[in-house]
Design a protein around this motif. Structure first.
Motif: not given
Length: 76
Positions: A40-49, A55-67
């Motif tokens: 599963i990939f998350a594509a974001v516009r350059t600089g928007s991270e 950043a909070a959404i991406l962190a939540a996705l990473r935590r969920s993926a790890a779990r």
């Protein structure tokens, strides 16, 4: 797809994350051998991270993926 399975004219592989959405008339079972995987990939516009909300959404996705993956070291 669930409707086809429920009607008895199909089968489907569904991830564990959607199993709580189980519908009446469907039977859940596990596959034999190694579990199927997916990327599963998350594509974001350059600089928007740097945006705090993104950043909070991406962190939540990473935590969920790890779990769900059981492999926290492989999520990035």
């Amino acid at each position: 797809m669930a409707a086809l399975v429920g009607a008895g004219v199909g089968i489907a592989l569904i991830p564990r994350i959607v199993q709580p959405l189980h519908r009446p008339g469907l039977v859940l079972g596990r596959t034999a051998g190694p579990a199927p995987t997916r990327n599963i990939f998350a594509a974001v516009r350059t600089g928007s991270e740097a945006d705090p909300v993104l950043a909070a959404i991406l962190a939540a996705l990473r935590r969920s993926a790890a779990r769900w993956s059981g492999h926290p070291g492989q999520v990035g």
